[in-house]
Design a protein around this motif. Structure first.
Motif, PDB file in Angstrom:
ATOM      1  N   VAL A 250      -1.825  -2.887   6.323  1.00  0.00           N
ATOM      2  CA  VAL A 250      -2.143  -2.244   7.602  1.00  0.00           C
ATOM      3  C   VAL A 250      -1.110  -2.508   8.704  1.00  0.00           C
ATOM      4  CG1 VAL A 250      -4.605  -2.347   7.051  1.00  0.00           C
ATOM      5  CG2 VAL A 250      -3.593  -4.169   8.420  1.00  0.00           C
ATOM      6  N   ILE A 251      -0.155  -3.396   8.464  1.00  0.00           N
ATOM      7  CA  ILE A 251       0.837  -3.743   9.498  1.00  0.00           C
ATOM      8  C   ILE A 251       2.217  -3.294   9.009  1.00  0.00           C
ATOM      9  CG2 ILE A 251       1.922  -5.639  10.787  1.00  0.00           C
ATOM     10  CD1 ILE A 251      -0.911  -5.409  11.621  1.00  0.00           C
ATOM     11  N   SER A 252       2.919  -2.514   9.837  1.00  0.00           N
ATOM     12  CA  SER A 252       4.136  -1.845   9.362  1.00  0.00           C
ATOM     13  C   SER A 252       5.287  -2.793   9.040  1.00  0.00           C
ATOM     14  CB  SER A 252       4.599  -0.819  10.392  1.00  0.00           C
ATOM     15  OG  SER A 252       4.926  -1.475  11.603  1.00  0.00           O
ATOM     16  N   HIS A 253       5.304  -4.004   9.627  1.00  0.00           N
ATOM     17  CA  HIS A 253       6.436  -4.891   9.361  1.00  0.00           C
ATOM     18  C   HIS A 253       6.165  -5.926   8.272  1.00  0.00           C
ATOM     19  CE1 HIS A 253       4.442  -7.551  12.351  1.00  0.00           C
ATOM     20  NE2 HIS A 253       4.313  -6.445  13.054  1.00  0.00           N
ATOM     21  N   THR A 254       5.098  -5.747   7.496  1.00  0.00           N
ATOM     22  CA  THR A 254       4.900  -6.568   6.291  1.00  0.00           C
ATOM     23  C   THR A 254       5.834  -6.031   5.203  1.00  0.00           C
ATOM     24  OG1 THR A 254       2.575  -6.897   6.858  1.00  0.00           O
ATOM     25  CG2 THR A 254       3.181  -7.324   4.576  1.00  0.00           C
ATOM     26  N   GLY A 255       6.330  -6.928   4.343  1.00  0.00           N
ATOM     27  CA  GLY A 255       7.226  -6.506   3.270  1.00  0.00           C
ATOM     28  C   GLY A 255       6.470  -5.852   2.114  1.00  0.00           C
ATOM     29  N   VAL A 256       7.047  -4.771   1.591  1.00  0.00           N
ATOM     30  CA  VAL A 256       6.475  -4.135   0.393  1.00  0.00           C
ATOM     31  C   VAL A 256       6.449  -5.154  -0.749  1.00  0.00           C
ATOM     32  CG1 VAL A 256       6.871  -2.358  -1.373  1.00  0.00           C
ATOM     33  CG2 VAL A 256       7.228  -1.818   1.050  1.00  0.00           C
ATOM     34  N   ALA A 257       7.505  -5.961  -0.859  1.00  0.00           N
ATOM     35  CA  ALA A 257       7.648  -6.861  -2.016  1.00  0.00           C
ATOM     36  C   ALA A 257       6.556  -7.921  -2.054  1.00  0.00           C
ATOM     37  CB  ALA A 257       9.028  -7.517  -2.001  1.00  0.00           C
ATOM     38  N   GLY A 258       6.467  -8.740  -1.014  1.00  0.00           N
ATOM     39  CA  GLY A 258       5.483  -9.825  -1.026  1.00  0.00           C
ATOM     40  C   GLY A 258       4.065  -9.290  -1.136  1.00  0.00           C
ATOM     41  N   LEU A 259       3.797  -8.191  -0.427  1.00  0.00           N
ATOM     42  CA  LEU A 259       2.445  -7.618  -0.464  1.00  0.00           C
ATOM     43  C   LEU A 259       2.120  -7.120  -1.872  1.00  0.00           C
ATOM     44  CD1 LEU A 259       0.442  -5.629   1.984  1.00  0.00           C
ATOM     45  CD2 LEU A 259       1.090  -4.386  -0.072  1.00  0.00           C
ATOM     46  N   THR A 260       3.046  -6.412  -2.488  1.00  0.00           N
ATOM     47  CA  THR A 260       2.783  -5.877  -3.831  1.00  0.00           C
ATOM     48  C   THR A 260       2.621  -7.009  -4.838  1.00  0.00           C
ATOM     49  OG1 THR A 260       4.061  -3.895  -3.321  1.00  0.00           O
ATOM     50  CG2 THR A 260       3.683  -4.382  -5.660  1.00  0.00           C
ATOM     51  N   LEU A 261       3.496  -8.002  -4.777  1.00  0.00           N
ATOM     52  CA  LEU A 261       3.440  -9.092  -5.757  1.00  0.00           C
ATOM     53  C   LEU A 261       2.147  -9.899  -5.634  1.00  0.00           C
ATOM     54  CD1 LEU A 261       7.171 -10.233  -5.490  1.00  0.00           C
ATOM     55  CD2 LEU A 261       6.117  -8.912  -7.330  1.00  0.00           C
ATOM     56  N   GLY A 262       1.493  -9.818  -4.466  1.00  0.00           N
ATOM     57  CA  GLY A 262       0.223 -10.509  -4.276  1.00  0.00           C
ATOM     58  C   GLY A 262      -0.988  -9.614  -4.513  1.00  0.00           C
ATOM     59  N   GLY A 263      -0.779  -8.350  -4.855  1.00  0.00           N
ATOM     60  CA  GLY A 263      -1.898  -7.426  -5.100  1.00  0.00           C
ATOM     61  C   GLY A 263      -1.874  -6.250  -4.144  1.00  0.00           C
ATOM     62  N   GLY A 264      -2.012  -6.540  -2.843  1.00  0.00           N
ATOM     63  CA  GLY A 264      -1.867  -5.514  -1.819  1.00  0.00           C
ATOM     64  C   GLY A 264      -3.091  -4.636  -1.608  1.00  0.00           C
ATOM     65  N   MET A 265      -3.585  -4.639  -0.377  1.00  0.00           N
ATOM     66  CA  MET A 265      -4.673  -3.713  -0.064  1.00  0.00           C
ATOM     67  C   MET A 265      -4.589  -3.267   1.382  1.00  0.00           C
ATOM     68  SD  MET A 265      -7.842  -6.326  -0.088  1.00  0.00           S
ATOM     69  CE  MET A 265      -8.505  -6.826   1.472  1.00  0.00           C
ATOM     70  N   GLY A 266      -5.135  -2.089   1.649  1.00  0.00           N
ATOM     71  CA  GLY A 266      -5.079  -1.545   3.005  1.00  0.00           C
ATOM     72  C   GLY A 266      -6.008  -0.360   3.160  1.00  0.00           C
ATOM     73  N   TRP A 267      -5.679   0.510   4.114  1.00  0.00           N
ATOM     74  CA  TRP A 267      -6.598   1.590   4.492  1.00  0.00           C
ATOM     75  C   TRP A 267      -6.888   2.556   3.351  1.00  0.00           C
ATOM     76  CZ3 TRP A 267      -9.072   0.139   8.448  1.00  0.00           C
ATOM     77  CH2 TRP A 267      -8.455  -0.503   9.520  1.00  0.00           C
ATOM     78  N   ALA A 268      -5.961   2.747   2.438  1.00  0.00           N
ATOM     79  CA  ALA A 268      -6.193   3.736   1.370  1.00  0.00           C
ATOM     80  C   ALA A 268      -6.730   3.093   0.089  1.00  0.00           C
ATOM     81  CB  ALA A 268      -4.886   4.487   1.064  1.00  0.00           C
ATOM     82  N   SER A 269      -7.058   1.801   0.144  1.00  0.00           N
ATOM     83  CA  SER A 269      -7.391   1.093  -1.111  1.00  0.00           C
ATOM     84  C   SER A 269      -8.781   1.421  -1.653  1.00  0.00           C
ATOM     85  CB  SER A 269      -7.244  -0.421  -0.921  1.00  0.00           C
ATOM     86  OG  SER A 269      -5.880  -0.733  -0.759  1.00  0.00           O
ATOM     87  N   ARG A 270      -9.727   1.740  -0.802  1.00  0.00           N
ATOM     88  CA  ARG A 270     -11.045   2.106  -1.355  1.00  0.00           C
ATOM     89  C   ARG A 270     -10.901   3.393  -2.165  1.00  0.00           C
ATOM     90  NH1 ARG A 270     -16.018   3.193   1.071  1.00  0.00           N
ATOM     91  NH2 ARG A 270     -16.953   2.446  -0.845  1.00  0.00           N
ATOM     92  N   ARG A 271      -9.994   4.257  -1.736  1.00  0.00           N
ATOM     93  CA  ARG A 271      -9.831   5.546  -2.421  1.00  0.00           C
ATOM     94  C   ARG A 271      -8.893   5.443  -3.627  1.00  0.00           C
ATOM     95  NH1 ARG A 271      -8.353  11.144   0.769  1.00  0.00           N
ATOM     96  NH2 ARG A 271      -8.013  12.411  -1.076  1.00  0.00           N
ATOM     97  N   TYR A 272      -7.794   4.685  -3.460  1.00  0.00           N
ATOM     98  CA  TYR A 272      -6.756   4.692  -4.498  1.00  0.00           C
ATOM     99  C   TYR A 272      -6.471   3.326  -5.112  1.00  0.00           C
ATOM    100  CZ  TYR A 272      -5.715   9.494  -3.109  1.00  0.00           C
ATOM    101  OH  TYR A 272      -5.792  10.840  -2.856  1.00  0.00           O
ATOM    102  N   GLY A 273      -7.208   2.293  -4.751  1.00  0.00           N
ATOM    103  CA  GLY A 273      -7.046   0.987  -5.394  1.00  0.00           C
ATOM    104  C   GLY A 273      -6.030   0.087  -4.707  1.00  0.00           C
TER     105      GLY A 273
END
Ligand SMILES: Cc1cc2nc3c(=O)[nH]c(=O)nc-3n(C[C@H](O)[C@H](O)[C@H](O)COP(=O)(O)OP(=O)(O)OC[C@H]3O[C@@H](n4cnc5c(N)ncnc54)[C@H](O)[C@@H]3O)c2cc1C
Length: 278
Positions: free
Chosen positions: A131-154
């Motif tokens: 949900v925050i634009s300056h978070t890294g794609v890498a660290g977030l993805t490697l930890g799982g990652g969730m946000g506004w579209a996750s209920r719909r798309y995982g």
């Protein structure tokens, strides 16, 4: 150790900036998002290519230096920096390429969520992330990652199709369901330290218009509002995502609707009236 590290880094090549404590930009580049992680690495390497990453990993291994890998720098415990070792700062590896035919996107290992959203959303797509634009794609993805579209798309890792990784041995490998599947399993939620991810490939999902509602309730109504929030959130469709923050001063509620526009009012408005009877 530091002299040995600097000697090894001198072999990396002039295209990869190496920032040491005497560099005018050292203070700027050593800082990470969490100011409590106030560390002083011996050097910060800023690779411009996958080959630079490979050489920097080799330099760290050859000098037995501690190596911290940095994507967006948002690690709460400060895992992307260190004292006395080497920081591999990927913030220049932000290249993004969309393939509209296959609905896939490739993203550099130093890209931020804002880079990803700016590439996908105008095309009518989304990769579920944070949900925050300056978070890294890498660290977030490697930890799982969730946000506004996750209920719909995982989770973000549910849309991860593959990743280019520089291993500790200095090899460049592609990990996916069919290539290095064990490594692919590890990077989907296992965090850093499986190697340096230099590129991610994600599946994109269609995203039409979205509507966001935000409401505040005073602390005096907190109990009633939270109970109504719980009851009304139950059974909502997957196109709906809810987030709330409770503090000493009150309750803040945010709801995002990405479903049928005709239903927007009926789905969102109950969350703007949590202290009124349903
Ligand atoms: C303000 C804020 C908002 C957040 N919001 C969300 C959210 O909405 N959803 C959510 O799921 N999470 C969220 N988080 C948590 C966030 O996803 C994690 O802190 C994540 O690790 C940050 O990734 P980064 O790349 O920014 O951090 P970094 O500090 O750069 O890295 C985090 C970890 O990943 C490793 N790493 C980074 N890049 C690479 C790479 N390319 N290859 C290998 N390892 C690497 C680092 O070494 C470190 O161990 C948030 C965190 C903050 C501080």
């Amino acid at each position: 150790m530091s002299n040995l590290l600097l000697r090894e880094l001198s072999l990396v090549g002039h295209r990869c900036p190496i920032i040491t404590a005497d560099h005018r930009d050292y203070e700027r580049y050593r800082k990470v998002w969490n100011g409590v992680a106030d560390r002083r690495p011996a050097a910060i390497a800023r690779p411009q290519s996958v080959d630079d990453v490979r050489k920097v990993v080799h330099a760290a291994a050859a000098s037995h230096a501690l190596l911290a890998v940095r994507g967006g720098g948002h690690s709460l415990p400060g895992f992307s920096t260190c004292d006395g070792g080497l920081v591999l700062d990927l913030s220049d590896l932000t290249a993004i390429a969309i393939d509209r035919d296959t609905h896939t996107i490739e993203v550099g290992g130093g890209a931020l969520l804002g880079d990803l959203d700016r590439a996908t959303v105008p095309e009518g797509f989304v990769v579920p992330a944070g949900v925050i634009s300056h978070t890294g794609v890498a660290g977030l993805t490697l930890g799982g990652g969730m946000g506004w579209a996750s209920r719909r798309y995982g989770l973000t890792i549910d849309s991860l199709l593959g990743a280019e990784i520089v291993t500790a041995a200095g090899d460049i490998v592609w990990a996916s369901a069919t290539s290095e599947p064990e490594l692919f399993w590890g990077i989907r939620g296992g965090g850093g330290n499986f190697g340096v991810v230099t590129r991610f490939r994600f599946r994109m999902h269609p995203l039409g218009s979205i509507v966001v509602g935000q409401w505040s309730y005073p602390a005096a109504n907190m109990r009633q509002a939270l109970q109504a929030l719980r009851d009304r959130a139950h059974g909502q469709p997957r196109d709906f995502t809810l987030n709330f923050t409770a503090t000493a001063t009150g309750l803040s509620v945010t709801a995002v609707w990405s479903g049928d526009a005709a239903l927007t009012h009926s789905v969102l408005s109950p969350f703007g009236a949590l202290t009124m009877a349903a």
